[in-house]
Design an enzyme around this catalytic site. Structure first.
Site, mmCIF file in Angstrom:
data_model
loop_
_atom_site.group_PDB
_atom_site.id
_atom_site.type_symbol
_atom_site.label_atom_id
_atom_site.label_comp_id
_atom_site.label_asym_id
_atom_site.label_seq_id
_atom_site.Cartn_x
_atom_site.Cartn_y
_atom_site.Cartn_z
ATOM 1 N N ASN A 12 4.678 2.421 -31.555
ATOM 2 C CA ASN A 12 3.594 2.435 -32.540
ATOM 3 C C ASN A 12 3.987 3.476 -33.582
ATOM 4 O O ASN A 12 3.874 4.673 -33.340
ATOM 5 C CB ASN A 12 2.269 2.800 -31.855
ATOM 6 C CG ASN A 12 1.131 2.904 -32.858
ATOM 7 O OD1 ASN A 12 1.294 2.583 -34.043
ATOM 8 N ND2 ASN A 12 -0.027 3.353 -32.400
ATOM 9 N N HIS A 101 -7.011 1.066 -31.022
ATOM 10 C CA HIS A 101 -6.308 2.336 -30.812
ATOM 11 C C HIS A 101 -7.300 3.489 -30.990
ATOM 12 O O HIS A 101 -8.198 3.416 -31.831
ATOM 13 C CB HIS A 101 -5.149 2.464 -31.807
ATOM 14 C CG HIS A 101 -4.244 3.606 -31.468
ATOM 15 N ND1 HIS A 101 -4.548 4.899 -31.806
ATOM 16 C CD2 HIS A 101 -3.083 3.656 -30.771
ATOM 17 C CE1 HIS A 101 -3.585 5.704 -31.347
ATOM 18 N NE2 HIS A 101 -2.696 4.974 -30.712
ATOM 19 N N GLU A 171 -4.350 4.680 -22.851
ATOM 20 C CA GLU A 171 -3.908 5.861 -23.589
ATOM 21 C C GLU A 171 -4.992 6.940 -23.522
ATOM 22 O O GLU A 171 -5.947 6.909 -24.316
ATOM 23 C CB GLU A 171 -3.652 5.508 -25.060
ATOM 24 C CG GLU A 171 -2.592 4.458 -25.267
ATOM 25 C CD GLU A 171 -1.939 4.578 -26.644
ATOM 26 O OE1 GLU A 171 -0.742 4.854 -26.692
ATOM 27 O OE2 GLU A 171 -2.639 4.434 -27.661
ATOM 28 N N SER A 212 2.121 10.765 -25.546
ATOM 29 C CA SER A 212 3.266 11.685 -25.487
ATOM 30 C C SER A 212 4.404 11.174 -24.596
ATOM 31 O O SER A 212 5.038 11.959 -23.886
ATOM 32 C CB SER A 212 2.820 13.080 -25.024
ATOM 33 O OG SER A 212 1.914 13.627 -25.949
HETATM 34 P P1 13P Z 1 2.296 9.788 -29.064
HETATM 35 O O1 13P Z 1 3.389 9.136 -28.257
HETATM 36 O O2 13P Z 1 2.778 10.383 -30.351
HETATM 37 O O3 13P Z 1 1.502 10.736 -28.224
HETATM 38 O O4 13P Z 1 1.290 8.612 -29.504
HETATM 39 C C1 13P Z 1 0.836 7.760 -28.522
HETATM 40 C C2 13P Z 1 0.104 6.654 -29.154
HETATM 41 O O5 13P Z 1 -0.969 6.841 -29.691
HETATM 42 C C3 13P Z 1 0.730 5.322 -29.122
HETATM 43 O O6 13P Z 1 -0.152 4.344 -29.552
#
Ligand code: 13P
Length: 265
Positions: A12, A101, A171, A212
């Site tokens: 993403n 998201h 997430e 992350s």
């Molecule tokens: P990060 O990997 O930068 O934490 O972002 C995760 C994310 O929101 C993927 O959709």
């Protein structure tokens, strides 16, 4: 013949990368990939969630990478200045869309009801999608994380039944963009709750972890956890790093040893 499982490494990009960088990224994934990615390409669904304006030109040059939008409108067409609709996305060959998201929910005030409208548009127009869910820190501290996840799933999926279109991404909001992923044991616990909940109440769909994610997390979050892949933000921007994540996700999902041989091209 061993039973090889489908792995889903998804990038993403969010609001990052110039067009030139985006083209280089796709070209890298088409040419500089590990033996594993070449030999098992049919078992690797490599997704990039890209800015709207890059979708068509990237579709034109990419074979290996599925090009997804990061969002879409909840309306079909009409007087909605600035909206990008599912009809538009379909008409340029967009492969799918990321919905719900946490940045859309929190920064742009998207509600579960609005996300449900988008899910139903995907159903009506046969558009694959990744539905994102996850609790925030306060909810986790209060011990209501699973309640929140369950609720987000139920509200997003009202009236939905075409599960072959759907991937779910878990997430946890508090792990996004912090550089500190969730502990693997906690990922495992959440994964088993979500997989079980979907199986019992809806249907089995692939479930991803996001927050992350870097190389280690890509491997250990998918190794014997039941998860099918990862949704990666900041570490997806560098194609060299992401290519390794793709290889490691396949290795994790398929219980292979974490071994440097895998990275040979
Ligand atoms: P990060 O990997 O930068 O934490 O972002 C995760 C994310 O929101 C993927 O959709």
């Amino acid at each position: 013949m061993i039973d090889i499982k489908l792995s889903i490494p998804a990038a993403n990009w969010k609001a990052n990368l110039t067009f030139e960088q985006a083209v280089n990224w796709i070209n890298y994934m088409e040419t500089n990939v590990s033996r594993i990615i070449i030999d098992y390409q049919e078992y690797i669904k490599l997704i990039a969630g890209v800015p709207y304006v890059y979708i068509k030109p990237l579709k034109d040059i990419s074979k290996r990478v599925k090009i997804y939008a990061q969002n879409m409108s909840h309306v079909l067409k009409g007087a909605y200045t600035g909206e990008i609709t599912i009809i538009m996305l379909k008409s340029i060959g967009c492969d799918g869309v990321i919905l719900g998201h946490s940045e859309r929910r929190n920064i742009f005030n998207e509600t579960d009801e609005l996300i449900n409208k988008k899910v139903l548009l995907c159903q009506e127009h046969n558009m694959p999608f990744i539905l994102c869910v996850g609790e925030n820190l306060e909810q986790r501290r209060k011990g209501i994380a699973f309640e929140v996840i369950k609720n987000q799933i139920d509200l997003a999926l009202k009236g939905f039944n075409k599960f072959e279109l759907m991937v779910l991404a878990y997430e946890p909001v508090w792990a996004i963009g912090t550089g500190v992923p969730m502990e693997i044991s906690d990922i495992k616990e959440a994964a088993s709750f979500i997989i079980d909940y979907l199986r019992k109440n809806y249907k089995e769909v692939p479930v991803l972890y996001g927050g992350s994610v870097e190389e280690n997390t890509a491997y250990f979050a998918t190794f014997k956890t039941g998860l099918s892949g990862v949704l990666v933000g900041s570490k997806s921007l560098d194609p060299i790093e992401f290519e390794r994540i793709v290889t490691l996700t396949f290795s994790g999902v398929n219980n292979l040893q974490f071994d440097k041989e895998h990275f040979e091209t």
